[in-house]
Design a protein around this motif. Structure first.
Motif, PDB file in Angstrom:
ATOM      1  N   HIS A 178       0.832  -1.209   0.000  1.00  0.00           N
ATOM      2  CA  HIS A 178       0.000   0.000   0.000  1.00  0.00           C
ATOM      3  C   HIS A 178       0.864   1.256   0.000  1.00  0.00           C
ATOM      4  O   HIS A 178       0.471   2.288  -0.550  1.00  0.00           O
ATOM      5  N   PRO A 182      -0.075   2.760  -3.679  1.00  0.00           N
ATOM      6  CA  PRO A 182      -1.343   2.892  -2.957  1.00  0.00           C
ATOM      7  C   PRO A 182      -2.581   2.787  -3.834  1.00  0.00           C
ATOM      8  O   PRO A 182      -3.586   2.206  -3.418  1.00  0.00           O
ATOM      9  N   THR A 186      -4.777  -0.541  -2.592  1.00  0.00           N
ATOM     10  CA  THR A 186      -5.734  -0.121  -1.570  1.00  0.00           C
ATOM     11  C   THR A 186      -7.154  -0.529  -1.950  1.00  0.00           C
ATOM     12  O   THR A 186      -7.593  -0.314  -3.076  1.00  0.00           O
TER      13      THR A 186
END
Length: 203
Positions: A178, A182, A186
Motif C-alpha cells: 500500500h 497505494p 488499496t
C-alpha cells in the motif's frame, strides 16, 4: 462495531463534538459517547435506521446528505465523519466542502476503484464485484466511483489538507504494498482532512 469505525475512533478526541453523516444505527456515536465522552448528532435518511438510533439513545436527524449541511453553522463540530458514502452522493466534492465548513476536521472513507481487482474486471469487459464493491452494476448505490489518486488530486485542487490517511486491504490492514503503490493495492481508503482556513489548528 464495524472494524472500520473502530479505526476511525483513533482520530476522534475525547470530549469533542461530532457529526456522523449516514450514521446508520448510530454505532459509532453510541460507542464514542460511552467511551470518549463525545457529544453530537447523526444524519441518516433511512427511517428504520433512524428508529434504531432513537431506541439506542443516539441523537439523530433524518436528512439527505445530498441536500447539504446548511442548517449547521461553520465550525460547529470538531469532527464530521462520512464513512463509505462518498461514492453514492450526487456531488461528492460539494459534500466534502460542506464537511470541512461545518467541522474543524473531516473524516472520509471510500472504496478505491483503482484497486487491481477492479482494473482486472474492467480489462475483461465486466463491471467489478469485489469485497469492497459487492453490488452488481444494476443494483449498486454507487454513482461516482473514486480512486485514491482521484481523491488526492481533488484535495490538492481545492486546497484541502490531508492530515492523515490509512490505505488498507479488505481486512483493514496496511502494508508495504500500500505504501509502494497505494492506488493499485488499496481497497478501503480513510482520510483525515482539514480546510485550508484552519492550517494553524493541530488535529
Amino acid at each position: 462495531m464495524r472494524p472500520d469505525l473502530a479505526l476511525i475512533c483513533d482520530w476522534i478526541k475525547p470530549d469533542s463534538r461530532i457529526l456522523d453523516l449516514g450514521c446508520g444505527k448510530g454505532e459509532l456515536l453510541a460507542y464514542l459517547a460511552t467511551n470518549r465522552g463525545v457529544r453530537g448528532y447523526g444524519l441518516e435518511i433511512d427511517s428504520d435506521e433512524v428508529q434504531a438510533c432513537i431506541e439506542s439513545g443516539v441523537n439523530v436527524i433524518q436528512a439527505d446528505i445530498d441536500e447539504g449541511l446548511r442548517d449547521f453553522e461553520a465550525g460547529s463540530f470538531d469532527h464530521v465523519v462520512m464513512t463509505q458514502a462518498l461514492q453514492a452522493l450526487q456531488r461528492p466534492d460539494e459534500a466534502i466542502a460542506e464537511i470541512l465548513r461545518v467541522g474543524r476536521t473531516g473524516i472520509v472513507t471510500f472504496p478505491n476503484f483503482g484497486h487491481w481487482q477492479v482494473r482486472l474486471a474492467l480489462a475483461r469487459g465486466r463491471m467489478p464485484i469485489t469485497a469492497s464493491l459487492p453490488s452488481a452494476w444494476y443494483d449498486t448505490p454507487n454513482i461516482h466511483f473514486c480512486t485514491v489518486a482521484d481523491f488526492e488530486a481533488l484535495c490538492a485542487q481545492r486546497g484541502w489538507r490531508i492530515l492523515d490517511r490509512r490505505l488498507l486491504d479488505r481486512s483493514l490492514r496496511g502494508g508495504w504494498r500500500h505504501r509502494l503503490a497505494p492506488n493499485l493495492f488499496t481497497e478501503v481508503a480513510m482520510y483525515l482532512l482539514q480546510a485550508p482556513r484552519l492550517e494553524g489548528f493541530t488535529a
